[in-house]
Write a protein that holds these residues in place. Structure first.
Motif, PDB file in Angstrom:
ATOM      1  N   ARG A  14     -32.482  39.320   1.150  1.00 15.97           N
ATOM      2  CA  ARG A  14     -31.896  39.828  -0.099  1.00 15.97           C
ATOM      3  C   ARG A  14     -30.390  40.038   0.036  1.00 15.97           C
ATOM      4  O   ARG A  14     -29.624  39.698  -0.864  1.00 15.97           O
ATOM      5  CB  ARG A  14     -32.571  41.140  -0.518  1.00 15.97           C
ATOM      6  CG  ARG A  14     -33.981  40.974  -1.041  1.00 15.97           C
ATOM      7  CD  ARG A  14     -34.437  42.180  -1.839  1.00 15.97           C
ATOM      8  NE  ARG A  14     -34.381  43.424  -1.096  1.00 15.97           N
ATOM      9  CZ  ARG A  14     -35.348  43.857  -0.268  1.00 15.97           C
ATOM     10  NH1 ARG A  14     -36.443  43.131  -0.090  1.00 15.97           N
ATOM     11  NH2 ARG A  14     -35.237  45.010   0.350  1.00 15.97           N
ATOM     12  N   VAL A  28     -30.477  29.803  -5.578  1.00 10.45           N
ATOM     13  CA  VAL A  28     -31.885  29.713  -5.951  1.00 10.45           C
ATOM     14  C   VAL A  28     -32.677  30.518  -4.928  1.00 10.45           C
ATOM     15  O   VAL A  28     -32.421  30.417  -3.723  1.00 10.45           O
ATOM     16  CB  VAL A  28     -32.356  28.242  -5.961  1.00 10.45           C
ATOM     17  CG1 VAL A  28     -33.846  28.147  -6.256  1.00 10.45           C
ATOM     18  CG2 VAL A  28     -31.549  27.433  -6.965  1.00 10.45           C
ATOM     19  N   VAL A  29     -33.622  31.332  -5.377  1.00 12.99           N
ATOM     20  CA  VAL A  29     -34.349  32.203  -4.459  1.00 12.99           C
ATOM     21  C   VAL A  29     -35.852  31.993  -4.596  1.00 12.99           C
ATOM     22  O   VAL A  29     -36.359  31.694  -5.678  1.00 12.99           O
ATOM     23  CB  VAL A  29     -33.998  33.690  -4.691  1.00 12.99           C
ATOM     24  CG1 VAL A  29     -32.548  33.957  -4.342  1.00 12.99           C
ATOM     25  CG2 VAL A  29     -34.281  34.117  -6.130  1.00 12.99           C
ATOM     26  N   TRP A  30     -36.536  32.153  -3.470  1.00 11.35           N
ATOM     27  CA  TRP A  30     -38.003  32.115  -3.477  1.00 11.35           C
ATOM     28  C   TRP A  30     -38.514  33.131  -2.474  1.00 11.35           C
ATOM     29  O   TRP A  30     -37.977  33.278  -1.365  1.00 11.35           O
ATOM     30  CB  TRP A  30     -38.548  30.735  -3.103  1.00 11.35           C
ATOM     31  CG  TRP A  30     -40.060  30.691  -3.158  1.00 11.35           C
ATOM     32  CD1 TRP A  30     -40.823  30.421  -4.246  1.00 11.35           C
ATOM     33  CD2 TRP A  30     -40.974  30.970  -2.085  1.00 11.35           C
ATOM     34  NE1 TRP A  30     -42.166  30.504  -3.928  1.00 11.35           N
ATOM     35  CE2 TRP A  30     -42.280  30.841  -2.605  1.00 11.35           C
ATOM     36  CE3 TRP A  30     -40.811  31.320  -0.740  1.00 11.35           C
ATOM     37  CZ2 TRP A  30     -43.416  31.048  -1.827  1.00 11.35           C
ATOM     38  CZ3 TRP A  30     -41.940  31.536   0.038  1.00 11.35           C
ATOM     39  CH2 TRP A  30     -43.230  31.392  -0.511  1.00 11.35           C
ATOM     40  N   ASN A  31     -39.575  33.814  -2.873  1.00 11.77           N
ATOM     41  CA  ASN A  31     -40.246  34.765  -1.986  1.00 11.77           C
ATOM     42  C   ASN A  31     -41.724  34.758  -2.331  1.00 11.77           C
ATOM     43  O   ASN A  31     -42.114  34.514  -3.477  1.00 11.77           O
ATOM     44  CB  ASN A  31     -39.674  36.175  -2.172  1.00 11.77           C
ATOM     45  CG  ASN A  31     -40.084  37.112  -1.060  1.00 11.77           C
ATOM     46  OD1 ASN A  31     -39.730  36.899   0.096  1.00 11.77           O
ATOM     47  ND2 ASN A  31     -40.818  38.161  -1.392  1.00 11.77           N
ATOM     48  N   PRO A  34     -43.250  38.347  -5.871  1.00 10.67           N
ATOM     49  CA  PRO A  34     -42.225  38.097  -6.894  1.00 10.67           C
ATOM     50  C   PRO A  34     -41.154  39.170  -7.034  1.00 10.67           C
ATOM     51  O   PRO A  34     -40.062  38.887  -7.517  1.00 10.67           O
ATOM     52  CB  PRO A  34     -43.046  37.989  -8.182  1.00 10.67           C
ATOM     53  CG  PRO A  34     -44.279  38.811  -7.923  1.00 10.67           C
ATOM     54  CD  PRO A  34     -44.585  38.631  -6.461  1.00 10.67           C
ATOM     55  N   ALA A  37     -37.520  38.517  -5.701  1.00 10.75           N
ATOM     56  CA  ALA A  37     -36.886  37.409  -6.419  1.00 10.75           C
ATOM     57  C   ALA A  37     -36.419  37.860  -7.793  1.00 10.75           C
ATOM     58  O   ALA A  37     -35.307  37.519  -8.235  1.00 10.75           O
ATOM     59  CB  ALA A  37     -37.853  36.234  -6.532  1.00 10.75           C
ATOM     60  N   GLU A  38     -37.250  38.636  -8.473  1.00 10.25           N
ATOM     61  CA  GLU A  38     -36.868  39.119  -9.802  1.00 10.25           C
ATOM     62  C   GLU A  38     -35.636  40.022  -9.722  1.00 10.25           C
ATOM     63  O   GLU A  38     -34.760  40.001 -10.597  1.00 10.25           O
ATOM     64  CB  GLU A  38     -38.039  39.857 -10.445  1.00 10.25           C
ATOM     65  CG  GLU A  38     -39.202  38.962 -10.832  1.00 10.25           C
ATOM     66  CD  GLU A  38     -38.798  37.861 -11.795  1.00 10.25           C
ATOM     67  OE1 GLU A  38     -37.939  38.123 -12.669  1.00 10.25           O
ATOM     68  OE2 GLU A  38     -39.309  36.732 -11.653  1.00 10.25           O
ATOM     69  N   VAL A  41     -32.726  37.774  -9.481  1.00 16.35           N
ATOM     70  CA  VAL A  41     -32.467  37.119 -10.759  1.00 16.35           C
ATOM     71  C   VAL A  41     -31.592  38.028 -11.625  1.00 16.35           C
ATOM     72  O   VAL A  41     -30.676  37.571 -12.320  1.00 16.35           O
ATOM     73  CB  VAL A  41     -33.790  36.769 -11.474  1.00 16.35           C
ATOM     74  CG1 VAL A  41     -33.543  36.385 -12.933  1.00 16.35           C
ATOM     75  CG2 VAL A  41     -34.500  35.631 -10.743  1.00 16.35           C
ATOM     76  N   ARG A  46     -31.241  32.291  -9.501  1.00 19.66           N
ATOM     77  CA  ARG A  46     -32.302  31.611 -10.237  1.00 19.66           C
ATOM     78  C   ARG A  46     -33.546  31.556  -9.367  1.00 19.66           C
ATOM     79  O   ARG A  46     -33.473  31.178  -8.196  1.00 19.66           O
ATOM     80  CB  ARG A  46     -31.871  30.195 -10.629  1.00 19.66           C
ATOM     81  CG  ARG A  46     -32.959  29.380 -11.316  1.00 19.66           C
ATOM     82  CD  ARG A  46     -32.390  28.110 -11.922  1.00 19.66           C
ATOM     83  NE  ARG A  46     -31.817  27.215 -10.933  1.00 19.66           N
ATOM     84  CZ  ARG A  46     -32.521  26.311 -10.232  1.00 19.66           C
ATOM     85  NH1 ARG A  46     -33.831  26.221 -10.407  1.00 19.66           N
ATOM     86  NH2 ARG A  46     -31.914  25.524  -9.369  1.00 19.66           N
ATOM     87  N   ARG A  47     -34.670  31.929  -9.929  1.00 18.50           N
ATOM     88  CA  ARG A  47     -35.904  31.982  -9.161  1.00 18.50           C
ATOM     89  C   ARG A  47     -36.570  30.605  -9.121  1.00 18.50           C
ATOM     90  O   ARG A  47     -36.752  29.964 -10.161  1.00 18.50           O
ATOM     91  CB  ARG A  47     -36.863  32.999  -9.763  1.00 18.50           C
ATOM     92  CG  ARG A  47     -38.173  33.115  -9.005  1.00 18.50           C
ATOM     93  CD  ARG A  47     -39.112  34.102  -9.690  1.00 18.50           C
ATOM     94  NE  ARG A  47     -40.398  34.136  -9.029  1.00 18.50           N
ATOM     95  CZ  ARG A  47     -41.451  34.791  -9.496  1.00 18.50           C
ATOM     96  NH1 ARG A  47     -41.363  35.466 -10.627  1.00 18.50           N
ATOM     97  NH2 ARG A  47     -42.588  34.767  -8.834  1.00 18.50           N
TER      98      ARG A  47
END
Length: 287
Positions: A14, A28-31, A34, A37-38, A41, A46-47
């Motif tokens: 993070r 761009v993020v991914w986990n 959620p 990531a939110e 955002v 951007r998720r």
């Protein structure tokens, strides 16, 4: 500014993603869960809906917890087949030397670049953009990652052209921290038994003979017997100790202190302190 993905949004991930957003990069993020990531955002990231979507970015930084998480996410899932041709994956996790070699081979087989870049520094250091980045891989690939490293770190240490060289350095660094914690605990326990104030004694050591964040930070924790909140847990410490022992065994070099620490960590975990800061290993020392 460049487009970059960050996969794995624990405290470190993070902080890295947030600093990249603030620097003006398209992030761009991914986990797996959620929530983190939110949160990002909301900061302007951007998720991604999947790891495969994250791998559509030209550069991907992953910050996952261990070998299993990394292998499950990237190597055993078939996701590399869907990656953007020529993409660069920078693995910032502390993983084993063996996994680093496997990852480099599999990325290469898919036409993808791979750089290992574990870091020295806890979450507050990451939040300040002051990490020390231990990078290894093809020089041109490290050059591609350097603009992002300059945002999240204070210095990039180039440690070789084989990714596993960075992972070796990282696990040995953590091994030395564990040795320092153990020796600090021993010294504080003797000084305290002799009537010294443990906090003052720890401050003496960190202000004179052993200046720096390891002795000052852990010395205070040991003196106060304060192991929460955990900046780095005993369970993770045991994992990294085993990685160091494995790396040494592969080179046929003994680590005698490491074998002693193996027993200390195992007993600490057995006593139920796996979620405490790894400075808690000093509680094995009579006080």
């Amino acid at each position: 500014m460049g487009e970059v993905a960050v996969v794995g949004l624990g405290g470190m991930g993070r902080a890295i993603a947030r600093n990249l957003v603030r620097a003006g990069h398209e992030v761009v993020v991914w986990n797996r869960s959620p929530g983190p990531a939110e949160e990002l955002v909301g900061d302007g990231a951007r998720r991604a809906g999947s790891v495969a979507e994250a791998l559509a970015c030209p550069v991907v930084l992953s910050v996952l917890s261990d070998d299993n998480a990394f292998a499950e996410t990237f190597l055993d899932s078939g996701v590399l087949d869907q990656a953007r041709p020529g993409a660069l994956h920078v693995n910032m996790a502390t993983v084993s030397v063996e996994l680093a070699r496997r990852a480099a081979e599999e990325h290469g087989a898919h036409g993808l670049g791979y750089v290992a870049a574990p870091v020295f520094g806890r979450v507050p250091v990451a939040e300040a953009g002051a990490l020390n980045i231990l990078a290894a891989g093809e020089p041109g690939l490290v050059d591609r990652a350097q603009p992002f490293f300059e945002v999240i770190g204070q210095r990039t240490w180039r440690l070789g052209e084989r990714p596993e060289q960075a992972n070796t350095a990282k696990v040995l660094g953590n091994y030395l921290i564990a040795c320092a914690i153990q020796s600090l605990g021993e010294a504080v326990s003797v000084a305290e038994a002799a009537g010294a104030d443990p906090g003052e004694f720890a401050e003496l050591l960190s202000s004179t003979l052993f200046p720096g964040p390891v002795y000052s930070g852990y010395g205070t924790m040991i003196a106060e017997r304060r192991y929460q909140p955990a900046g780095f847990t005993a369970a993770l410490g045991r994992k990294d100790l085993h990685l160091a022992l494995d790396a040494a065994a592969a080179q046929q070099v003994p680590l005698p202190f490491g074998e002693l620490l193996r027993g200390v960590f195992d007993q600490t975990i057995a006593d139920g302190h796996g979620a405490d800061d790894w400075a808690v290993i000093t509680e094995q020392q009579p006080r």
